[in-house]
Design an enzyme around this catalytic site. Structure first.
Site, PDB file in Angstrom:
ATOM      1  N   THR A   1      37.638  -5.741  32.581  1.00  0.00           N
ATOM      2  CA  THR A   1      36.711  -6.537  33.395  1.00  0.00           C
ATOM      3  C   THR A   1      36.283  -7.816  32.673  1.00  0.00           C
ATOM      4  O   THR A   1      36.338  -8.910  33.239  1.00  0.00           O
ATOM      5  CB  THR A   1      35.445  -5.710  33.714  1.00  0.00           C
ATOM      6  N   VAL A   2      35.866  -7.681  31.414  1.00  0.00           N
ATOM      7  CA  VAL A   2      35.352  -8.852  30.699  1.00  0.00           C
ATOM      8  C   VAL A   2      36.499  -9.795  30.321  1.00  0.00           C
ATOM      9  O   VAL A   2      36.381 -11.014  30.463  1.00  0.00           O
ATOM     10  CB  VAL A   2      34.533  -8.436  29.462  1.00  0.00           C
TER      11      VAL A   2
ATOM     12  N   LYS B   1      29.303  -3.780  21.366  1.00  0.00           N
ATOM     13  CA  LYS B   1      28.006  -3.370  20.813  1.00  0.00           C
ATOM     14  C   LYS B   1      28.072  -2.053  20.067  1.00  0.00           C
ATOM     15  O   LYS B   1      27.382  -1.870  19.069  1.00  0.00           O
ATOM     16  CB  LYS B   1      26.969  -3.298  21.914  1.00  0.00           C
TER      17      LYS B   1
ATOM     18  N   GLY C   1      24.424  -8.683  27.980  1.00  0.00           N
ATOM     19  CA  GLY C   1      25.444  -9.388  28.774  1.00  0.00           C
ATOM     20  C   GLY C   1      25.339 -10.898  28.769  1.00  0.00           C
ATOM     21  O   GLY C   1      25.489 -11.542  27.731  1.00  0.00           O
TER      22      GLY C   1
ATOM     23  N   ILE D   1      22.780 -12.887  29.265  1.00  0.00           N
ATOM     24  CA  ILE D   1      21.542 -13.525  28.798  1.00  0.00           C
ATOM     25  C   ILE D   1      21.777 -14.107  27.412  1.00  0.00           C
ATOM     26  O   ILE D   1      22.167 -13.377  26.504  1.00  0.00           O
ATOM     27  CB  ILE D   1      20.382 -12.508  28.726  1.00  0.00           C
TER      28      ILE D   1
ATOM     29  N   GLU E   1      29.623   4.939  34.469  1.00  0.00           N
ATOM     30  CA  GLU E   1      30.935   5.524  34.244  1.00  0.00           C
ATOM     31  C   GLU E   1      30.956   6.994  34.653  1.00  0.00           C
ATOM     32  O   GLU E   1      29.907   7.594  34.883  1.00  0.00           O
ATOM     33  CB  GLU E   1      31.296   5.370  32.761  1.00  0.00           C
TER      34      GLU E   1
ATOM     35  N   LYS F   1      21.760  -1.866  21.376  1.00  0.00           N
ATOM     36  CA  LYS F   1      21.312  -3.232  21.589  1.00  0.00           C
ATOM     37  C   LYS F   1      19.989  -3.513  20.879  1.00  0.00           C
ATOM     38  O   LYS F   1      19.804  -4.605  20.333  1.00  0.00           O
ATOM     39  CB  LYS F   1      21.213  -3.507  23.087  1.00  0.00           C
TER      40      LYS F   1
END
Lengths: 405, 405
Positions: free
Chosen positions: B10-11, B102, B131, B133, B187, B202
């Site tokens: 996705t990323v 992360k 993400g 931000i 998930e 995080k």
């Protein structure tokens, strides 16, 4: 590194405080000590809160311009053309300039940026938009992978304080303004704040930064909060809406639509929970989507946080440009062509308004019909809005745009 | 500038999209074209959404490590020790590394940062926290004039989505989790999210960054949202409080207190209006005071916004360190010594609870006594809290910290 500070008011003293209390961290980041070598003030005899240490304090700006030992200048003294001319002279010598002067920058930033570029100097102005919120840094560095198409913010703490007092405590405008003056949030002559000019300057600087286009401040329509009535704040509150003075700007790749005006935001909107003297800036980018940045819009150490961060970043980048590309093209400010909902309070009775709006094919929901007739319309295009506004028969007493969430 | 991308999920596809749609702006900022020269994937035959152009697509990491033409590597493939080892090899060659990983960074960032420093390479990780931000940029550059003493955030979109659905729509946990899975927010095995481990990683990365101290992730207590009951969300709502999974950390100059847990926030708190999959990070600095940064915590182009900004900043700084000082000292995680209010639901009846709390000198207000007895206490120190929790006679069924505004 030798620093000159022009002006030693609230922000100037805040800078001295921050440089002192965070000296160790700042020195660690830069790799050398910051020394405030010169301070320029209009009255050298005035007593000040800050310990100016060994700085040369002078009211003679030429002695600073002639000095060879200054690496960067921080301008927190205000003023328009005279200040611009002084800063241009520093930039021409290759001296970095950090300014918090939104009034001057909103008009002259393009001129200053060109001189800075020609002389390999940095022109930094984080503190000039939304005080301590690091929004310039966010747009120039944090979000620079995006094309930004919308910027919107609560950019003036004084008016936000007044509107919060009216909304939360039911005070009228005059009483809230008096309290803001007492607390030091509003000046004796509050025009710049309450008539929206301060927010106008900031939305101009933000838009230039976000879209990479020059914007002429004189093209930006502005409405302040002087005429906001408690009745409308309270009606809107019942409908789940909160009044905020918002600077808003949208970019379609060519033109910007831009305005400063009191706007009604849904309670769930991120900006709706920004209260009292706080500021916040909402930014929409084509990759990241919605973001918001919240913090103090004014204050000594708060604004100094932004100024000193500029200084650290300037020093750490060792001359490499910290600023984004300087805009060459100008964008004209045009009226928005987005259809919005509006809050409208009419003097006519409900039956007349019902007919009137039906005749124009405007959907609405009734908010209040006790005395005046207050409605919130469905989305209305700009043409139709003008027609509505020009109608004199039904006496529009208040009209506010409702911002979608 | 030649770029290798490790991972094309996705990323990875989001990065290709952002590089393509904002190519002109990005090239303008950097001064040269970005070429994705290599893509590393585990399955070269898998069909992907992204147009990989002329990139060499390979499942052989050694061919990338042996290549001479790579200037920067973006790692968006996940994995722990193997990934760390690969990135160390790139850094040892002086190749800049940008990672969104992360899980791996929360454990190995100090090791990687040291190798980066020794080889004059950048290690950038904006996308690994919250993400899109730009919070790493905000702390490292926008707020670097501050000593930061508190960081607190809604750092996981999955759990925030579930709690928002429970709060706003009255869904129970199981139904909200199912919907989150359906929407792709959770998930198949949701452990990492719902048990708080993702937020834990995080808050560890954020705290290290904000305080300049190494933090051992294994010392950070974590409670997830699996056992959150609708009843408590609804009771708390009646009392003007909203439940959020919060990662929180405070620094006293020596130690950090740190925790991930569901917490009750007053409705007016800036974090309380952060809903569904959105994230937000609240930062307190000694000059700026309160700030907050809001935006998308996940998503392809959203996360890519952070990754590509890292890339642009890395390229523009021409090797000058973009990253702050690498922490040498470690901070131990200790229990907070702040007194907080607590929401507590007991199984005993009101009279018994009233006696019980009076006996311990704990003030409280009653929230609900219909079935269980639910109270919100005045501030309680950690000693007294432990005593309360160890009491088995009055059956504590739920206990949540209430965060002040």
């Amino acid at each position: 590194m030798n620093l000159a500070i022009l002006g030693m008011g609230t922000v100037g003293c805040g800078i001295m405080e921050v440089l002192s209390m965070n000296r160790e961290k700042i020195t660690g980041l830069i790799g050398e000590e910051i020394t405030v070598s010169h301070v320029f003030v209009s009255n050298v005899d005035k007593k000040r809160d800050a310990d100016l240490g060994g700085a040369i304090v002078t009211d003679d700006i030429n002695s600073l311009l002639d000095s060879d030992g200054i690496d960067a200048v921080i301008e927190v003294m205000g003023g328009m053309e005279t200040t611009r001319d002084v800063l241009i002279q520093f930039l021409e010598k290759g001296i970095h300039v950090i300014s918090a002067n939104k009034d001057m920058l909103a008009k002259y930033i393009d001129e200053l940026a060109l001189v800075a570029e020609e002389n390999d100097a940095n022109l930094l102005y984080e503190a000039s938009i939304a005080g301590g919120i690091p929004i310039v840094n966010a747009i120039e560095h944090g979000l620079n992978a995006n094309q930004i198409h919308k910027v919107m913010g609560i950019l003036n703490g004084t008016t936000n304080y007044i509107l919060s007092k009216m909304t939360k405590d039911g005070w009228d405008y005059a009483r809230a303004l008096d309290e803001a003056k007492e607390k030091g949030y509003a000046e004796a002559d509050p025009t710049n704040d309450v008539d929206g000019f301060d927010a106008q300057r900031k939305i101009v600087l933000l838009s230039r930064l976000a879209y990479g286009r020059k914007v002429d401040i004189d093209e930006v329509p502005v409405t302040g909060i002087r005429n906001v009535e408690l009745k409308d704040i309270s009606n809107a509150g019942d409908a789940g809406l909160k009044m905020k003075l918002v600077g808003k700007s949208e970019f379609d790749g060519e033109n910007v639509s831009m305005e400063v005006a009191p706007v009604l935001l849904p309670d769930e909107h991120q900006l709706a929970s920004v209260e009292y003297e706080k500021n916040a800036v909402y930014v929409m980018g084509n990759a990241v989507g919605e973001t918001m940045f919240y913090g103090p819009g004014a204050g000594g150490p708060e604004t100094a946080s932004a100024v000193v961060s500029d200084l650290i970043n300037c020093a750490r980048s060792r001359g490499a440009a910290r600023t984004g590309t300087r805009p060459e093209a100008a964008a004209h400010v045009k009226a928005s062509d987005t259809a919005y909902s509006y809050y409208i309070r009419f003097s006519s009775d409900e039956a007349a308004i019902s007919n009137h709006l039906a005749g124009m094919n405007i959907e609405y929901r009734l908010v209040d019909a006790a005395d005046d007739t207050t409605v919130i319309t469905g989305p209305i295009g700009q043409e139709q809005l003008k027609k509505l506004e020009s109608d004199t028969q039904h006496g529009i007493r208040a009209l506010y745009q409702v911002e979608g969430n």
